[in-house]
Design a protein around this motif. Structure first.
Motif, mmCIF file in Angstrom:
data_model
loop_
_atom_site.group_PDB
_atom_site.id
_atom_site.type_symbol
_atom_site.label_atom_id
_atom_site.label_comp_id
_atom_site.label_asym_id
_atom_site.label_seq_id
_atom_site.Cartn_x
_atom_site.Cartn_y
_atom_site.Cartn_z
ATOM 1 N N UNK A 172 -3.499 -0.645 9.834
ATOM 2 C CA UNK A 172 -2.834 -0.228 11.128
ATOM 3 C C UNK A 172 -3.680 -0.841 12.294
ATOM 4 N N UNK A 173 -5.070 -0.736 12.081
ATOM 5 C CA UNK A 173 -6.030 -1.206 13.232
ATOM 6 C C UNK A 173 -5.884 -2.751 13.128
ATOM 7 N N UNK A 174 -5.682 -3.508 12.228
ATOM 8 C CA UNK A 174 -5.552 -4.798 12.322
ATOM 9 C C UNK A 174 -4.189 -5.265 12.875
ATOM 10 N N UNK A 204 -0.760 7.900 -3.994
ATOM 11 C CA UNK A 204 -1.233 8.552 -2.688
ATOM 12 C C UNK A 204 -2.521 9.079 -3.242
ATOM 13 N N UNK A 205 -3.654 8.412 -2.300
ATOM 14 C CA UNK A 205 -4.987 9.104 -2.665
ATOM 15 C C UNK A 205 -5.629 8.622 -1.415
ATOM 16 N N UNK A 232 0.919 -1.041 0.246
ATOM 17 C CA UNK A 232 -0.109 0.202 0.265
ATOM 18 C C UNK A 232 0.953 1.250 -0.122
ATOM 19 N N UNK A 233 1.790 1.346 0.738
ATOM 20 C CA UNK A 233 2.774 2.459 0.875
ATOM 21 C C UNK A 233 3.491 2.691 -0.401
ATOM 22 N N UNK A 290 -7.369 5.496 3.622
ATOM 23 C CA UNK A 290 -7.967 4.782 4.549
ATOM 24 C C UNK A 290 -7.783 3.292 4.535
ATOM 25 N N UNK A 291 -7.267 2.696 3.660
ATOM 26 C CA UNK A 291 -6.796 1.322 3.584
ATOM 27 C C UNK A 291 -5.597 1.128 4.750
#
Length: 301
Positions: free
Chosen positions: A106-108, A94-95, A89-90, A100-101
């Motif tokens: 990070x929460x997972x 950038x969008x 993803x990184x 959001x993903x």
């Protein structure tokens, strides 16, 4: 009241029961008095109970080992795939969707770390409660314990700008198991860092008494209500005001159980808004007793 032979047989039964070697089949009931016969049946039941307890202990040991082993690989895979997905993803454009993903990822990751911590804590707790692992205290320098625990806590403390001040500079000894006592003191210090305000200070001091060496961890954090001080050493207990903080409520319980197995104990003094002071009492030994050295793995058990 009883003949010499009867008393000798009863005494032999008791000696065998104490040694864990009693077997009903070793005694012929037809040659025994009524009292001897009752003793035989009672001790036979006691031996059976002991066997059942040992069997149950082995079952628990096997279960804990299975849980620890079977959950290790899935947790490692979750953390690995999370890291790989984050890298992907990184590296992308950038969008808004990307951000959001990343937040979801990070929460997972955070929840996976919590689950891993919970599994490891429950495994430690089960092993302690069922005596699967032995706490083996021996005479060691107190300063070495403090240095090891502070080293582990410093990274987390620095992230909050908290200074850990060690006021102990003597060369005293106490009777403790380095691996497990490091876990106990580490849990207390970790809580002090967690509940202290950014930029604060935590003081570690040592007081030597005739029978105990007392290690004190004092902070200026949120403090503890009087009605909660007796509850915080219970399993999974968390006060209402810290429900949103990381943790599962096992750390202080483990600290108390570890110290208990070393013939020590833990006390707390606190007022809301004025911080908390935890005192860990480590048993002192004869100063002329030989020193045994333990090789510490550097990791919590």
């Amino acid at each position: 009241m009883f003949g010499r032979k009867t008393l000798d047989r009863i005494e032999r039964m008791l000696d065998e029961a104490i040694a864990g070697n009693f077997r009903e089949s070793d005694y012929d009931e037809s040659q025994m008095s009524r009292v001897e016969s009752k003793w035989k049946h009672y001790l036979g039941l006691s031996a059976l109970t002991r066997e059942n307890m040992e069997r149950e202990k082995d079952n628990i040991k096997s279960l804990v080992s299975d849980i620890s082993h079977q959950t290790k690989t899935p947790m490692t895979n979750i953390q690995l795939y999370t890291a790989l997905l984050r890298e992907k993803l990184e590296a992308g454009e950038d969008c808004g969707e990307k951000q959001q993903n990343l937040r979801l990822l990070n929460e997972i990751s955070a929840q996976a770390e919590k689950l891993d911590f919970l599994i490891r804590s429950l495994t430690k707790m089960s092993r302690l409660e069922s005596n699967i692992v032995e706490v083996k205290p021996c005479r060691q320098k107190v300063a070495e314990l403090l240095e090891a625990v502070i080293w582990d806590a410093e990274v987390k403390a620095e992230q909050k700008g908290i200074e850990i001040v060690n006021t102990y500079s003597k060369d005293g000894y106490a009777d403790y198991d380095m691996k497990w006592t490091k876990e106990a003191l580490g849990n207390v210090l970790d809580n002090a860092v967690k509940y202290s305000k950014p930029g604060g200070r935590i003081y570690i001091s040592v007081t030597e008494y005739e029978l105990y060496t007392a290690v004190t961890v004092k902070d200026k954090g949120i403090g503890i209500k009087e009605e909660d001080t007796a509850k915080i050493f219970g399993r999974f207990y968390r006060a209402e005001e810290v429900q949103q903080e990381d943790g599962v409520g096992i750390g202080l319980y483990l600290a108390r159980e570890i110290l208990k197995k070393e013939n020590g104990y833990i006390k707390v003094r606190s007022k809301p808004g004025e911080g908390a002071e935890f005192v860990l009492f480590l048993q002192k030994t004869n100063p002329f007793r030989p020193v045994r050295f333990q090789k510490d793995s550097g990791k919590a058990p």
